[in-house]
Design an enzyme around this catalytic site. Structure first.
Site, short mmCIF file in Angstrom:
data_model
loop_
_atom_site.label_atom_id
_atom_site.label_comp_id
_atom_site.label_asym_id
_atom_site.label_seq_id
_atom_site.Cartn_x
_atom_site.Cartn_y
_atom_site.Cartn_z
CG LEU A 97 11.07 3.62 -3.52
CD1 LEU A 97 11.95 4.76 -4.04
CD2 LEU A 97 11.53 3.20 -2.13
N GLY A 98 6.24 2.44 -3.31
CA GLY A 98 4.82 2.77 -3.27
C GLY A 98 4.44 3.20 -1.86
CE LYS A 99 -1.31 2.29 -1.59
NZ LYS A 99 -2.71 1.92 -1.89
CG MET A 100 2.53 -1.01 1.95
SD MET A 100 1.92 -0.61 3.63
CE MET A 100 2.68 -1.93 4.58
CB SER A 111 -0.10 -6.66 9.45
OG SER A 111 -1.36 -6.10 9.77
N GLY A 112 -0.19 -3.55 9.22
CA GLY A 112 -0.22 -2.28 9.94
C GLY A 112 -0.50 -1.10 9.03
CE LYS A 157 -0.31 -8.48 6.04
NZ LYS A 157 -0.67 -8.27 4.69
CG HIS A 162 -2.82 -10.23 9.72
ND1 HIS A 162 -3.17 -9.37 8.70
CD2 HIS A 162 -2.74 -9.47 10.84
CE1 HIS A 162 -3.30 -8.15 9.19
NE2 HIS A 162 -3.04 -8.19 10.47
CG ASN A 163 -4.07 -9.78 4.91
OD1 ASN A 163 -3.36 -9.53 5.89
ND2 ASN A 163 -3.97 -9.11 3.77
CD GLU A 219 -6.84 -6.68 7.01
OE1 GLU A 219 -5.69 -6.64 7.46
OE2 GLU A 219 -7.11 -6.43 5.81
CE1 TYR A 220 -9.08 -9.89 2.72
CE2 TYR A 220 -11.02 -10.64 1.56
CZ TYR A 220 -9.74 -10.14 1.54
OH TYR A 220 -9.15 -9.88 0.34
#
Lengths: 298, 298, 298, 298
Positions: free
Chosen positions: B8-11, B121-122, B171, B174-175, B178-179
């Site tokens: 239950l971290g940030k994501m 992502s998001g 994914k 995708h990253n 993103e970089y």
């Protein structure tokens, strides 16, 4: 042959010694008169001014400029344009931009004066003991100075490259390659330095300088540098540049030639000038915005 | 649908809120029990342990892992492998390496348990209000969870990508993109910052975020970052990374795919971690050796 | 507001329609008179020549150039310089080099005529339905046209950027970022295409365009392109360029700004223009020389 | 010294001749028995099998593997592990990955057998007349073979680099540098080739090989290549690679070392393998979508 050297910095000074050791007569001039005097003690003929240097020569006069690229070259070309006579030869042995050399060639040609653009590689040691020279301009002017050029370059390390500008163009490209090679060597040692192995870098450079595919003068110099400072602890990794790498990339862009290694070697030099980067701040801030990743505060 | 979220971290926290707001029943577990308790107050069912979370579900159980990539995923997969029954579904919504996801898929499949690799992502906002999800694994397992997936992703922002690993692979790529995009934005602002013009960067990002070709969420976030700190004076340009960019490049190398922009965006992140560089020292020392160019002493 | 548009290509044509739909009066001129006639049927006032276009306006006249960057802009500026009066406003909405815009600004300012350099992003659709405009030049001239600018750009997608040249400079940088972003997207899909997975690229672009960190207009367009041609089998990967990326890199070099991603995205465009490369031949020949590695014969 | 060479390809064959010319006794074996027979006529002792080669040696036996990196090395190490005795020495002179060399070292050490990882540079000519060797493993094993190593490398072109793996690691980095240098040279000549000047490339390489900063063996080889084919018209610029450049970059990534030049030299090799690129198609399609720019149809 008798000729004048204008500009007695690291390169011009050593070039004069080289010429003297091959029994050429050198009229030597520098804005710092102590340099000419010093060379006078080595056998050169010191000149007190550009006019004096010209006056000490006989037609066809040969004047070799060995000054930093830039305005000073144009000033000297203008000054010489007024002092010299048709058939005289002006040599620019510095790192001028080839387009400027073409302009200067045209300017002097209008007065019947020859202009040779001579790219010189080999560092101070090359200037003293035999460099690599790439020579553009009129063939007849080159023919006139070739015997002298032959004397000061061992193993025929010179090339007449053809029309005006082609000598400096070739030297520019040489430097672009040099940027790439140096960055490649630097990157290799960086990986060694970050690795789990504890190499003696001077010994690594020594072994690579003997028999390997990558042997060459740059590797000899790498060994020499590590012999002086085993881990280069005393210096900072700030990589300055003096123009030819940038010109090479700009020329490549004009020609639509893909030169990623030359480009990256130049850009890493620029990167080294900044302690911190704005692009880094933007990326760090973005990572924080979308992912909540911590940023490092100043 | 009833399911458990482990981590239950940030994501994971935001994903749980998202699920709750769409009337799903969420059993919530984290090693830090306060996180589950907090979500309990929002309507989740707190679990005291992984065993407890599993016990609170009915077959076919759906367990969604939202933990950092690495060993912890393997530990949970092993633990769940013992607790779950054939037909149950384990979802890995983190940034695991796709090759590991394929291995985990095989390991659970041997017990009849489904494993879905879900690239998400998001950012935190996406987890909360609708992200983009790329889902690999058995189609029947995907079909079972699709109604729930549809609820938590607006505009059908999810895709079943096929066989095991394909979700995390996508994914990863995708990253990598993103970089490259982030570095491109950063470089653009760096040129602006060094230019003769005095731009208001937040306003620049705002106008670029409206109607331009490069508009998108990253530009929205760029504006947001500059609104908080007009010149990003408070942070350092240190660009950390968490693996996917490196994996993308490693994968590209394995596939012999030329990806210079992704490569350079990763290497500039590494460069930003060093205050000084060894390659820079080598190049500076070499310039000094051949040309007598000054080095900067420490 | 009443104004003239000179140049009715893809961008100028759509811009005129945009202005008309917001009840502006547009005098339309193009060397191809059929374009003005067509727009005449949409409500524009066709002009037969530049002189005619100017004559159809009242002071202070507003003339918007929407022509390709280059000599044609200078020709028009010269022509308009003779036709216009102090207080009139010339807008250059094309992709001119910012240094040229500064020169043109100075040239017209000497006659009391305003010059605004307006970088326009958003493609043909943006021109038609609301683009992103970056506007440099005199603030009073901007203030005069702002109501019209506001109408044709949705969501305040415009910015007054300050002194002359700053609008085109900002647009140049925008395009540099665009080069980097596009190359990043292209590289990501290249890795997908070479991977073991069989993705539906249009669906990949769709899911990335919804909720992901890299969502934005370029991703929307990527989806659109793949919808038309699932694997882009019908086209060749030749990447042309029209100048702004090159100018961005040249500017970065002048500012000593490290922009590796922008540099590489440009160089890969140049690389794509060559079927074979000379650097490749040299490397292949060298591998053959030292290691006996086979070369591919033509 | 008496030793066996297993593997008589380009490198092993020349190495055997080198050893013979220094009065060493060489047992020679290759799967292609004609190679051993040929060397038999030069003074080597042909062996019919690995077992035969081992049987022809006396303790402490020295076995030098000169085979391509990969499975074959492991097969030979396994086979030798069963045939050899404590105190014997296995040398891997090929381009094995250093991590595999560490594993093989451990495997043989468990049986009391020494393993030396010897990176060899200098090409076929180096193998024949004196190469550069980087040697990792137990110091006592190195001490045993050093006299022989000294004979076959001129000017002390060898280095004991320390613990297992360090020899192959150093050779890997050497090759990374080599990639960068070769690409730099290639790029330089590409700009020359696209320029307005008509250079004689062999003469350019010759002059650069004499006295310049970038002189070295690669430049000698460049001259040699251009002497054979003045414009390299007969070959294609396809740049193959055999692993060490990729390993260097992968290692750099693991160490978070910024190595852009090594990265780009590798990526350009991959780029050269593709006649067309998918990233190019994506970029071309995107330019068409937003700006209506023409694409090139296949």
């Amino acid at each position: 042959m008798k000729l004048a050297i204008l500009g007695l910095g690291k390169m011009g000074y050593n070039l004069t010694l080289n010429l003297l050791s091959h029994q050429h007569e050198v009229v030597a001039y520098d804005v710092d008169s102590s340099r000419a005097e010093e060379l006078g003690r080595e056998g050169a003929i010191p000149a007190a001014s550009v006019e004096d240097a010209v006056a000490k020569l006989e037609a066809p006069r040969v004047i070799w400029l060995m000054v930093p690229a830039g305005e000073i070259v144009d000033q000297l070309v203008d000054q010489l344009s007024a002092l010299l006579s048709p058939g005289d030869i002006v040599i620019d042995g510095g790192n001028s931009h080839y387009k400027q050399s073409v302009e200067r060639y045209e300017r002097l040609k209008a007065k019947g004066i020859h202009f040779l653009d001579v790219g010189t590689s080999g560092g101070m040691e090359g200037a003293r003991h035999g460099a690599c020279m790439m020579i553009g301009g009129d063939r007849e002017a080159f023919a006139h100075i070739e015997p002298m050029i032959r004397d000061i370059n061992v193993d025929k390390g010179y090339l007449y490259t053809g029309e005006a500008g082609s000598g400096h163009f070739l030297k520019m490209i040489h430097n672009g390659i040099e940027y790439g090679m140096m960055q490649a060597i630097g990157e290799g040692f960086e990986v060694l330095q970050k690795s789990q192995y504890d190499y003696d870098f001077a010994e690594v450079a020594r072994v690579w300088a003997n028999g390997s595919v990558i042997r060459g003068w740059l590797m000899d110099l790498t060994e020499r540098a590590f012999r002086k400072d085993a881990k280069l602890d005393s210096i900072r990794g700030v990589m300055h540049s003096s123009g030819e790498g940038k010109w090479t990339l700009e020329t490549a862009l004009d020609l639509q030639a893909a030169t990623p290694v030359i480009a990256m070697s130049l850009l890493m030099r620029y990167r080294s000038l900044d302690e911190d980067t704005f692009h880094g701040k933007v990326v760090a801030a973005l990572r924080n915005e979308f992912g909540g990743h911590a940023v490092e505060k100043k």
